[in-house]
Design an enzyme around this catalytic site. Structure first.
Site, PDB file in Angstrom:
ATOM      1  N   HIS A  38      -3.981   2.878   6.793  1.00 17.99           N
ATOM      2  CA  HIS A  38      -3.733   3.759   5.643  1.00 17.99           C
ATOM      3  C   HIS A  38      -3.613   5.231   6.059  1.00 17.99           C
ATOM      4  O   HIS A  38      -2.806   5.971   5.503  1.00 17.99           O
ATOM      5  CB  HIS A  38      -4.835   3.568   4.584  1.00 17.99           C
ATOM      6  CG  HIS A  38      -4.739   2.239   3.909  1.00 17.99           C
ATOM      7  ND1 HIS A  38      -5.811   1.397   3.725  1.00 17.99           N
ATOM      8  CD2 HIS A  38      -3.673   1.586   3.382  1.00 17.99           C
ATOM      9  CE1 HIS A  38      -5.411   0.297   3.122  1.00 17.99           C
ATOM     10  NE2 HIS A  38      -4.123   0.377   2.905  1.00 17.99           N
TER      11      HIS A  38
ATOM     12  N   ASP B 189       4.270   0.623   0.873  1.00 14.98           N
ATOM     13  CA  ASP B 189       3.095  -0.110   1.377  1.00 14.98           C
ATOM     14  C   ASP B 189       3.209  -1.538   0.856  1.00 14.98           C
ATOM     15  O   ASP B 189       2.521  -1.941  -0.084  1.00 14.98           O
ATOM     16  CB  ASP B 189       1.814   0.565   0.872  1.00 14.98           C
ATOM     17  CG  ASP B 189       0.571  -0.076   1.465  1.00 14.98           C
ATOM     18  OD1 ASP B 189       0.687  -0.904   2.383  1.00 14.98           O
ATOM     19  OD2 ASP B 189      -0.534   0.257   0.981  1.00 14.98           O
TER      20      ASP B 189
HETATM   21  N1  SAM Z   1      -1.222  -3.148   3.977  1.00 17.96           N
HETATM   22  C1  SAM Z   1      -0.640  -4.332   3.590  1.00 17.96           C
HETATM   23  C2  SAM Z   1       0.054  -5.097   4.669  1.00 17.96           C
HETATM   24  O1  SAM Z   1       0.802  -4.515   5.464  1.00 17.96           O
HETATM   25  O2  SAM Z   1      -0.160  -6.290   4.744  1.00 17.96           O
HETATM   26  C3  SAM Z   1       0.088  -4.230   2.307  1.00 17.96           C
HETATM   27  C4  SAM Z   1      -0.913  -3.924   1.252  1.00 17.96           C
HETATM   28  S1  SAM Z   1      -0.546  -3.893  -0.410  1.00 17.96           S
HETATM   29  C5  SAM Z   1      -1.822  -4.933  -0.988  1.00 17.96           C
HETATM   30  C6  SAM Z   1       0.956  -4.753  -0.712  1.00 17.96           C
HETATM   31  C7  SAM Z   1       1.292  -4.725  -2.193  1.00 17.96           C
HETATM   32  O3  SAM Z   1       2.695  -4.766  -2.369  1.00 17.96           O
HETATM   33  C8  SAM Z   1       0.709  -5.893  -2.987  1.00 17.96           C
HETATM   34  O4  SAM Z   1      -0.286  -5.408  -3.847  1.00 17.96           O
HETATM   35  C9  SAM Z   1       1.923  -6.452  -3.757  1.00 17.96           C
HETATM   36  O5  SAM Z   1       1.614  -6.837  -5.073  1.00 17.96           O
HETATM   37  C10 SAM Z   1       2.881  -5.286  -3.685  1.00 17.96           C
HETATM   38  N2  SAM Z   1       4.302  -5.647  -3.873  1.00 17.96           N
HETATM   39  C11 SAM Z   1       4.955  -6.704  -3.332  1.00 17.96           C
HETATM   40  N3  SAM Z   1       6.238  -6.691  -3.741  1.00 17.96           N
HETATM   41  C12 SAM Z   1       6.403  -5.612  -4.542  1.00 17.96           C
HETATM   42  C13 SAM Z   1       7.502  -5.066  -5.263  1.00 17.96           C
HETATM   43  N4  SAM Z   1       8.700  -5.655  -5.240  1.00 17.96           N
HETATM   44  N5  SAM Z   1       7.300  -3.924  -5.986  1.00 17.96           N
HETATM   45  C14 SAM Z   1       6.091  -3.325  -6.000  1.00 17.96           C
HETATM   46  N6  SAM Z   1       5.009  -3.798  -5.347  1.00 17.96           N
HETATM   47  C15 SAM Z   1       5.166  -4.929  -4.621  1.00 17.96           C
END
Ligand code: SAM
Length: 282
Positions: A63, A156
């Site tokens: 982060h 992210d």
């Molecule tokens: N640090 C992490 C990794 O590299 O594995 C990623 C963390 S974060 C929890 C990823 C987030 O992206 C999830 O909460 C998921 O719901 C969100 N996400 C996935 N697809 C998305 C989209 N199309 N638009 C917005 N958020 C999305």
């Protein structure tokens, strides 16, 4: 009681296992499966669709590098957009800067709620900050439609499978470019290139076609198995890899940041690429 293990099956060729010492939550949202558990070494671990997203023990590396490299590369970033980032760890780092407003566009309301409830050590009070606007919607749709402009856009995302796949497409990057201020920076998580080399190559091609300064930087995040993690960093006017260390130090002091991984020296060094990675981005 028999030991319980979580085995990450992200890669077909090998599996990483983490012992589940205490189960905190297991369920499914409209978009993905969610598992939160505790491990004696790593603290709490967030898993989405069977892939480790973050752990209390090493989240600071990921982060801090995701947030501070683009934000420190600009003299006065005011408007920030985070796409994804449901755990709030990136948001917490962004809010350490004197920004006016952070828009976070996250697809899954339930992930945010679960992380606020169970992963307070990662998100802190970030979601309560009055500078934060949380929007529950698809990030790809948001950048395709919004008229707003951002100094920094941070993607992210989950891996390019499932709902996160659209966040790796050239069209998405093109829309991000449209939503940046003239010297704005787009930062992305680009997987672990020792294993996910294709991910880096596809993003490098798209960035190269769209941006004057397509760059990548790296950090080893232990729970993203397989070596250093790649971060994309693209801009029309700012080469984030060439900001002088002395200037970064001046900004760090001015903004009063006290960090555990990021430093001005790390910032510059993170852009160094061994030839095998250079070849993947050529
Ligand atoms: N640090 C992490 C990794 O590299 O594995 C990623 C963390 S974060 C929890 C990823 C987030 O992206 C999830 O909460 C998921 O719901 C969100 N996400 C996935 N697809 C998305 C989209 N199309 N638009 C917005 N958020 C999305």
């Amino acid at each position: 009681m028999a030991e319980q293990w979580f085995n990450e099956t992200l890669h077909p060729e090998f599996q990483a296992g983490i012992r589940m010492d205490r189960l905190i939550h297991r369920g499914s949202t409209a978009f993905q499966s969610v598992l939160i558990f505790e491990n004696d070494l790593l603290g709490r671990v967030l898993v989405l669709d069977e892939v480790v997203q973050t752990t209390e023990r090493d989240e600071f590396i990921y982060h801090e590098m995701l947030a501070h490299v683009p934000l420190m590369s600009l003299s006065n970033p005011r408007e920030v957009l985070i796409i994804g980032g449901g755990d709030g760890g990136c948001l917490e780092e962004v809010l350490k800067h004197p920004v006016d407003h952070v828009t976070m566009v996250e697809l899954d309301r339930e992930v945010v709620a679960l992380c606020r409830r169970h992963l307070g050590n990662i998100c802190g009070q970030a979601f309560d900050d009055p500078r934060v606007e949380l929007r529950i919607e698809d990030g790809a749709k948001f950048v395709a439609e919004t008229d707003r402009r951002f100094d920094v856009i941070i993607v992210d995302s989950t891996d390019p499978i499932g709902p996160g796949a659209v966040l790796f497409s050239p069209k998405f990057y093109e829309n991000c470019r449209r939503c940046l201020t003239p010297d704005g920076i787009l930062t992305t998580q680009n997987g672990v290139p020792f294993i996910q080399g294709e991910e880096l190559t596809v993003s490098a091609r798209a960035f190269g076609a769209l941006f004057a300064h397509p760059r990548f930087y790296f950090a080893a995040v232990p729970m993203y198995m397989g070596g250093a993690m790649a971060f994309g960093c693209a801009s029309q006017a700012t080469d984030a890899g060439l900001v002088a260390t002395s200037e970064l130090q001046r900004r760090l002091d001015q903004r009063g940041l006290d960090l555990a991984y990021y430093s001005p020296t790390i910032h510059g060094a993170a852009f160094a690429m061994p030839p095998y990675l250079q070849a993947l981005t050529a």
